[in-house]
Design a protein around this motif. Structure first.
Motif, mmCIF file in Angstrom:
data_model
loop_
_atom_site.group_PDB
_atom_site.id
_atom_site.type_symbol
_atom_site.label_atom_id
_atom_site.label_comp_id
_atom_site.label_asym_id
_atom_site.label_seq_id
_atom_site.Cartn_x
_atom_site.Cartn_y
_atom_site.Cartn_z
ATOM 1 N N ILE A 78 -76.045 7.531 68.997
ATOM 2 C CA ILE A 78 -75.209 6.331 68.986
ATOM 3 C C ILE A 78 -75.475 5.506 70.236
ATOM 4 O O ILE A 78 -75.356 4.284 70.218
ATOM 5 N N TRP A 79 -75.889 6.154 71.307
ATOM 6 C CA TRP A 79 -76.189 5.415 72.542
ATOM 7 C C TRP A 79 -77.407 4.515 72.340
ATOM 8 O O TRP A 79 -77.432 3.395 72.857
ATOM 9 N N ASP A 80 -78.400 4.999 71.609
ATOM 10 C CA ASP A 80 -79.579 4.172 71.309
ATOM 11 C C ASP A 80 -79.192 2.976 70.436
ATOM 12 O O ASP A 80 -79.707 1.873 70.619
ATOM 13 N N ILE A 81 -78.279 3.210 69.502
ATOM 14 C CA ILE A 81 -77.839 2.116 68.629
ATOM 15 C C ILE A 81 -77.006 1.116 69.430
ATOM 16 O O ILE A 81 -77.152 -0.101 69.265
ATOM 17 N N ASN A 82 -76.140 1.614 70.318
ATOM 18 C CA ASN A 82 -75.370 0.702 71.169
ATOM 19 C C ASN A 82 -76.299 -0.123 72.061
ATOM 20 O O ASN A 82 -76.015 -1.279 72.353
ATOM 21 N N ASP A 136 -70.218 -6.143 66.797
ATOM 22 C CA ASP A 136 -69.061 -6.971 67.145
ATOM 23 C C ASP A 136 -68.247 -6.300 68.218
ATOM 24 O O ASP A 136 -68.349 -5.091 68.430
ATOM 25 N N GLY A 137 -67.368 -7.078 68.848
ATOM 26 C CA GLY A 137 -66.363 -6.561 69.753
ATOM 27 C C GLY A 137 -66.814 -6.451 71.194
ATOM 28 O O GLY A 137 -67.923 -6.814 71.552
ATOM 29 N N TYR A 138 -65.877 -5.945 71.993
ATOM 30 C CA TYR A 138 -66.144 -5.672 73.390
ATOM 31 C C TYR A 138 -65.555 -4.316 73.725
ATOM 32 O O TYR A 138 -64.340 -4.152 73.630
ATOM 33 N N PRO A 139 -66.357 -3.313 74.004
ATOM 34 C CA PRO A 139 -67.817 -3.412 74.074
ATOM 35 C C PRO A 139 -68.411 -3.617 72.681
ATOM 36 O O PRO A 139 -67.822 -3.230 71.683
ATOM 37 N N SER A 140 -69.579 -4.215 72.640
ATOM 38 C CA SER A 140 -70.252 -4.489 71.377
ATOM 39 C C SER A 140 -70.631 -3.177 70.689
ATOM 40 O O SER A 140 -71.259 -2.319 71.299
ATOM 41 N N MET A 141 -70.191 -3.047 69.426
ATOM 42 C CA MET A 141 -70.426 -1.819 68.671
ATOM 43 C C MET A 141 -71.013 -2.152 67.309
ATOM 44 O O MET A 141 -70.714 -3.199 66.739
ATOM 45 N N PRO A 142 -71.848 -1.256 66.759
ATOM 46 C CA PRO A 142 -72.450 -1.522 65.444
ATOM 47 C C PRO A 142 -71.376 -1.495 64.348
ATOM 48 O O PRO A 142 -70.524 -0.603 64.316
ATOM 49 N N VAL A 143 -71.421 -2.497 63.462
ATOM 50 C CA VAL A 143 -70.435 -2.575 62.385
ATOM 51 C C VAL A 143 -71.070 -2.769 61.007
ATOM 52 O O VAL A 143 -70.390 -2.641 59.994
ATOM 53 N N HIS A 144 -72.383 -3.072 60.967
ATOM 54 C CA HIS A 144 -73.018 -3.303 59.664
ATOM 55 C C HIS A 144 -74.534 -3.122 59.793
ATOM 56 O O HIS A 144 -75.142 -3.606 60.753
ATOM 57 N N PHE A 145 -75.102 -2.420 58.810
ATOM 58 C CA PHE A 145 -76.559 -2.281 58.733
ATOM 59 C C PHE A 145 -77.051 -3.461 57.902
ATOM 60 O O PHE A 145 -76.792 -3.531 56.700
ATOM 61 N N ASP A 146 -77.728 -4.412 58.525
ATOM 62 C CA ASP A 146 -78.132 -5.638 57.835
ATOM 63 C C ASP A 146 -79.414 -5.450 57.029
ATOM 64 O O ASP A 146 -79.513 -5.861 55.903
ATOM 65 N N ARG A 147 -80.420 -4.829 57.640
ATOM 66 C CA ARG A 147 -81.687 -4.556 56.953
ATOM 67 C C ARG A 147 -82.598 -3.719 57.822
ATOM 68 O O ARG A 147 -82.454 -3.613 58.985
#
Length: 147
Positions: A78-82, A136-147
């Motif tokens: 999750i750290w890599d994704i953040n 989205d948000g603060y801190p910015s977090m993944p909320v959707h896999f777009d492609r």
């Protein structure tokens, strides 16, 4: 092996801090973040087989009430994704400008077409490729896999 345990521990710590309210996403963001984790994150998995997709899609509740046609599991922490969320913004498919791109290990699961819910059957394809994720948000977090 120790590397994977550290990633699991860090994910657990982050989720604990989130749960204790020390990190404060909005209710909508929290729901979308939890959904993103459930549908797309498998940091300890290696994927690669149709059996992996069949099992994971069922475990992660994407086979009922109907088979989800396509899903991607990310095999990074999750750290890599953040970290991807902190890269420059790019345009999402829906036109919003809250998407970010990065290169990660993934397993793409595509429904075979010859199955019915809840016994959905999938074909797996594992690769390292560019992905686009909405954050989205603060801190910015993944909320959707777009492609």
């Amino acid at each position: 092996m120790a590397f994977q345990k550290n990633h699991s521990l860090l994910l657990f710590l982050f989720l604990t801090l989130l749960g204790l309210g020390l990190i404060q996403p909005s209710d909508g963001q929290s729901y979308m973040y939890q959904r993103f984790l459930r549908q797309h994150m498998d940091p300890e998995g290696t994927g690669g087989s149709d059996g992996y997709c069949n099992l994971m899609m069922q475990r992660r509740r994407m086979t009922s009430p109907r088979c989800k046609p396509v899903n991607t599991f990310i095999h990074e922490s999750i750290w890599d994704i953040n970290r991807i969320c902190s890269s420059p913004n790019i345009q999402c498919k829906n036109g919003n400008m809250n998407c970010h791109e990065g290169i990660v290990r993934v397993t793409d699961c595509r429904e075979s077409g010859a199955s019915r819910s809840p016994n959905c059957r999938y074909r797996a394809r594992t690769s390292t490729r560019r992905v686009i994720i909405a954050c989205d948000g603060y801190p910015s977090m993944p909320v959707h896999f777009d492609r």
